[in-house]
Design a protein around this motif. Structure first.
Motif, PDB file in Angstrom:
ATOM      1  N   THR A 266       6.625  15.785 -39.123  1.00 22.98           N
ATOM      2  CA  THR A 266       7.408  15.723 -37.891  1.00 22.98           C
ATOM      3  C   THR A 266       6.469  15.524 -36.716  1.00 22.98           C
ATOM      4  OG1 THR A 266       9.175  17.147 -38.748  1.00 22.98           O
ATOM      5  CG2 THR A 266       8.962  16.978 -36.359  1.00 22.98           C
ATOM      6  N   ALA A 267       6.791  14.566 -35.857  1.00 29.59           N
ATOM      7  CA  ALA A 267       6.054  14.359 -34.606  1.00 29.59           C
ATOM      8  C   ALA A 267       7.065  14.360 -33.465  1.00 29.59           C
ATOM      9  CB  ALA A 267       5.271  13.055 -34.632  1.00 29.59           C
ATOM     10  N   VAL A 268       6.887  15.269 -32.505  1.00 26.82           N
ATOM     11  CA  VAL A 268       7.854  15.410 -31.418  1.00 26.82           C
ATOM     12  C   VAL A 268       7.136  15.545 -30.078  1.00 26.82           C
ATOM     13  CG1 VAL A 268       9.580  16.504 -32.903  1.00 26.82           C
ATOM     14  CG2 VAL A 268       7.959  17.932 -31.659  1.00 26.82           C
ATOM     15  N   ASP A 269       7.835  15.090 -29.040  1.00 26.88           N
ATOM     16  CA  ASP A 269       7.428  15.354 -27.657  1.00 26.88           C
ATOM     17  C   ASP A 269       5.998  14.872 -27.386  1.00 26.88           C
ATOM     18  OD1 ASP A 269       7.791  16.192 -25.059  1.00 26.88           O
ATOM     19  OD2 ASP A 269       7.275  18.283 -25.468  1.00 26.88           O
ATOM     20  N   CYS A 270       5.728  13.605 -27.707  1.00 26.93           N
ATOM     21  CA  CYS A 270       4.395  13.043 -27.501  1.00 26.93           C
ATOM     22  C   CYS A 270       4.458  11.844 -26.558  1.00 26.93           C
ATOM     23  CB  CYS A 270       3.780  12.604 -28.829  1.00 26.93           C
ATOM     24  SG  CYS A 270       3.444  13.957 -29.981  1.00 26.93           S
ATOM     25  N   TRP A 271       3.328  11.576 -25.904  1.00 23.30           N
ATOM     26  CA  TRP A 271       3.157  10.398 -25.046  1.00 23.30           C
ATOM     27  C   TRP A 271       2.067   9.536 -25.657  1.00 23.30           C
ATOM     28  CZ3 TRP A 271      -0.751   7.891 -22.563  1.00 23.30           C
ATOM     29  CH2 TRP A 271      -0.425   7.010 -21.521  1.00 23.30           C
ATOM     30  N   ILE A 272       2.339   8.212 -25.765  1.00 23.72           N
ATOM     31  CA  ILE A 272       1.421   7.335 -26.485  1.00 23.72           C
ATOM     32  C   ILE A 272       1.219   6.022 -25.733  1.00 23.72           C
ATOM     33  CG2 ILE A 272       1.114   5.961 -28.588  1.00 23.72           C
ATOM     34  CD1 ILE A 272       2.735   8.092 -30.081  1.00 23.72           C
ATOM     35  N   ARG A 273      -0.049   5.580 -25.689  1.00 22.35           N
ATOM     36  CA  ARG A 273      -0.377   4.213 -25.292  1.00 22.35           C
ATOM     37  C   ARG A 273      -1.393   3.675 -26.300  1.00 22.35           C
ATOM     38  NH1 ARG A 273      -3.755   1.201 -20.641  1.00 22.35           N
ATOM     39  NH2 ARG A 273      -5.335   2.762 -21.211  1.00 22.35           N
ATOM     40  N   SER A 274      -1.144   2.478 -26.816  1.00 18.08           N
ATOM     41  CA  SER A 274      -2.010   1.921 -27.855  1.00 18.08           C
ATOM     42  C   SER A 274      -2.090   0.410 -27.715  1.00 18.08           C
ATOM     43  CB  SER A 274      -1.469   2.280 -29.251  1.00 18.08           C
ATOM     44  OG  SER A 274      -2.116   1.527 -30.255  1.00 18.08           O
ATOM     45  N   LYS A 275      -3.278  -0.137 -27.966  1.00 18.73           N
ATOM     46  CA  LYS A 275      -3.432  -1.590 -27.976  1.00 18.73           C
ATOM     47  C   LYS A 275      -3.067  -2.168 -29.338  1.00 18.73           C
ATOM     48  CE  LYS A 275      -6.414  -4.420 -25.100  1.00 18.73           C
ATOM     49  NZ  LYS A 275      -7.769  -4.581 -24.519  1.00 18.73           N
ATOM     50  N   SER A 276      -2.642  -1.303 -30.243  1.00 20.03           N
ATOM     51  CA  SER A 276      -2.158  -1.749 -31.543  1.00 20.03           C
ATOM     52  C   SER A 276      -0.789  -1.106 -31.755  1.00 20.03           C
ATOM     53  CB  SER A 276      -3.165  -1.385 -32.641  1.00 20.03           C
ATOM     54  OG  SER A 276      -2.916  -2.121 -33.803  1.00 20.03           O
ATOM     55  N   SER A 277      -0.583  -0.322 -32.815  1.00 18.82           N
ATOM     56  CA  SER A 277       0.711   0.317 -33.057  1.00 18.82           C
ATOM     57  C   SER A 277       0.716   1.745 -32.529  1.00 18.82           C
ATOM     58  CB  SER A 277       1.026   0.347 -34.557  1.00 18.82           C
ATOM     59  OG  SER A 277       1.320  -0.936 -35.033  1.00 18.82           O
ATOM     60  N   ALA A 278       1.764   2.089 -31.813  1.00 22.90           N
ATOM     61  CA  ALA A 278       1.889   3.461 -31.329  1.00 22.90           C
ATOM     62  C   ALA A 278       2.128   4.418 -32.500  1.00 22.90           C
ATOM     63  CB  ALA A 278       3.015   3.558 -30.317  1.00 22.90           C
ATOM     64  N   ILE A 279       3.071   4.064 -33.360  1.00 19.45           N
ATOM     65  CA  ILE A 279       3.340   4.835 -34.580  1.00 19.45           C
ATOM     66  C   ILE A 279       3.361   3.847 -35.740  1.00 19.45           C
ATOM     67  CG2 ILE A 279       5.044   6.220 -35.825  1.00 19.45           C
ATOM     68  CD1 ILE A 279       5.953   7.299 -33.105  1.00 19.45           C
ATOM     69  N   LYS A 280       2.611   4.159 -36.796  1.00 20.50           N
ATOM     70  CA  LYS A 280       2.537   3.196 -37.904  1.00 20.50           C
ATOM     71  C   LYS A 280       2.476   3.902 -39.248  1.00 20.50           C
ATOM     72  CE  LYS A 280      -1.162   0.698 -39.205  1.00 20.50           C
ATOM     73  NZ  LYS A 280      -2.260  -0.279 -39.086  1.00 20.50           N
ATOM     74  N   LEU A 281       3.184   3.342 -40.220  1.00 20.21           N
ATOM     75  CA  LEU A 281       3.026   3.690 -41.625  1.00 20.21           C
ATOM     76  C   LEU A 281       2.259   2.549 -42.280  1.00 20.21           C
ATOM     77  CD1 LEU A 281       5.354   5.552 -40.683  1.00 20.21           C
ATOM     78  CD2 LEU A 281       6.403   5.211 -42.936  1.00 20.21           C
ATOM     79  N   GLY A 282       1.118   2.831 -42.906  1.00 22.80           N
ATOM     80  CA  GLY A 282       0.301   1.807 -43.517  1.00 22.80           C
ATOM     81  C   GLY A 282      -0.952   1.534 -42.686  1.00 22.80           C
TER      82      GLY A 282
END
Length: 478
Positions: A266-282
């Motif tokens: 479980t991932a909750v209540d987060c702030w993300i900036r990414s030059k690729s994928s913010a959230i990724k499987l693989g």
């Protein structure tokens, strides 16, 4: 909870006296009371650490860790290794069972920037490494810094060229750099109230571990540095991530299955900036992913929002993305991604691999503003199935100067970059997709007509597509 602290000699004398006078005889002995109530703390200063950022403090810190772990083993009482104000330069540190690194808010643990600062085995290239440890953690409000900028060979606004240690023969390419913090084969991990900054490579790596809490953690990497992932969860289960801020060049939260499944995350209540994928499987995906929840997350100025790159035959099921606000944009195409807010793909990495199944995926209460549309792609003989979109709002507009659509990104492997028309919802090899309440809108500009098709699909490969309360509009404005 009581706390016993002081110089190491005094602490060890206390431990010796307790063992001598209060041996294990009954649960009512004074020893049992101390074992259940006491915690211990040691200061690295008392072990000779200087904290000037120039001289290595490795020996002093490691000695404190070893004594703390001895206290845990003898008394089942957690032990805190305290870092007062200062900058502590170190080679690889080995975190032991029962030990918590307590880095104060005005203290920084600095990773060495030389090959000799790390073990011979490349898999142990971490600034802090815990192996087969239990009840371990990092806290205190301070910082662990990998001095990642010292590993930049040439600064480039598109993508930095990095130093590589591949002359050792341990690895190939420019990914031969040390990670920041690793937990391998551990259980009952707590990482809270700490900052991880400037990793040279991956930042926080959880491998083959059980029961991990990551809370109030800040991750910051150079935005132009490749492979400086934020949090990598690999072959690990029962993970809870909350209130984290991740600002990094490469994937922010990345799940991998190299030797075992990943489930119950479980991932909750987060702030993300990414030059690729913010959230990724693989893309490492040899085993299954299941029982995953991503909720109340803000993704901003990222190259890709919610992604799955299934390339090695692993299966994905029971995944929910909910209450997520996304902004995605184009960056240089040397980075994987084409500004897709949602990107779900399964295809073989190469001729030796097989495609995995992706099923029972839910997107609920998703809002996105993006320079490109969503892309959903299965594979012949292994289609995506049971995909649901509920209450989704997608706004499309262009605001960067990077070249835009008419290119689909299958990387890594598969078909690579392919010239193809793009639109709001791009789909292929799907059997079972249900949309309930979706709004698409385009902000008109000179290029809108090139990609304003709400739905693009290969009709022979998409079946059982249900659209309810679906609308698409063209808006004037900027």
């Amino acid at each position: 909870m009581e706390s016993i602290s002081g110089p190491p000699v005094l602490l060890l004398l206390i431990l010796l006296l307790l063992v001598v006078y209060f041996p294990f005889r009954s649960s009512a002995s004074p020893f049992a009371v101390i074992r259940s109530r006491a915690s211990f703390s040691l200061s690295v200063i008392d072990y000779g650490a200087i904290g000037d950022g120039r001289k290595y403090d490795t020996l002093a810190i490691q000695s404190a860790i070893e004594d703390c772990s001895a206290a845990f083993e003898n008394f089942n009482a957690h032990c805190y290794v305290n870092f007062p104000a200062g900058n502590y330069l170190t080679r690889t540190l080995y975190l032991r069972s029962g030990v918590v690194l307590n880095i104060s808010s005005d203290a920084t643990l600095l990773g060495g920037s030389h090959l000799e600062d790390y073990p011979e085995q490349r898999e142990k290239w971490y600034v802090v490494l815990a192996e087969d440890a239990a009840e371990v953690g990092i806290t205190g409000g301070g910082e662990i810094n990998g001095q990642g900028l010292k590993f930049v060979k040439r600064f480039d606004h598109r993508k930095n060229v990095m130093v590589s240690w591949n002359q050792t023969g341990a690895c190939l390419g420019d990914e031969c750099r040390p990670r920041l913090v690793g937990f391998i084969g551990c259980r009952d991990i707590t990482i809270s109230n700490v900052s991880f900054n400037q990793p040279a490579y991956w930042c926080l790596h959880i491998v083959r571990s059980e029961n991990t809490l990551i809370h109030d953690v800040s991750v910051s990497g150079d935005f132009n540095t490749p492979n400086n992932d934020g949090i990598d969860i690999e072959d690990s289960n029962n993970t809870f991530i909350s209130r984290c801020r991740i600002d990094t060049g490469d994937d922010a939260i990345c799940l991998k299955t190299s030797t075992a499944p990943v489930y119950n995350l479980t991932a909750v209540d987060c702030w993300i900036r990414s030059k690729s994928s913010a959230i990724k499987l693989g893309s490492a995906s040899w085993f299954s992913f299941r029982g995953l929840l991503f909720d109340k997350i803000t993704i901003t100025e990222s190259h890709r929002g919610l992604g799955m790159q299934i390339r090695d035959g692993g299966n994905v099921s029971d995944v929910t993305f909910s209450n997520i606000n996304i902004t995605t944009r184009y960056y240089d195409e040397s980075w994987w991604g084409r500004a897709e807010p949602i990107y779900i793909t399964s295809c073989p990495r190469d001729e030796k691999a097989t495609a995995g199944s992706i099923t029972d995926i839910k997107f609920i209460n998703i809002t996105a503003t993006s320079e490109n549309g969503a892309f959903l792609s299965g594979f012949k003989g292994q289609v995506l199935s049971d995909i649901k979109f509920i209450n989704v709002n997608l706004m499309f507009k262009r605001w960067t100067n990077f070249s835009g659509g008419e290119v689909v990104d299958y990387r890594p492997g598969c078909q690579g970059l392919i010239s193809r028309s793009t639109g709001g919802f791009m789909m292929e090899y799907i059997d079972g997709l249900h949309v309930n309440k979706m709004m698409m809108s385009w902000v008109a500009d000179d290029d809108t007509e090139k990609w304003d098709n709400p739905i693009l699909l290969k009709t022979s490969t998409v079946n059982n597509l249900w659209l309810e309360n679906f609308s698409s509009v063209l808006k004037k404005g900027t």
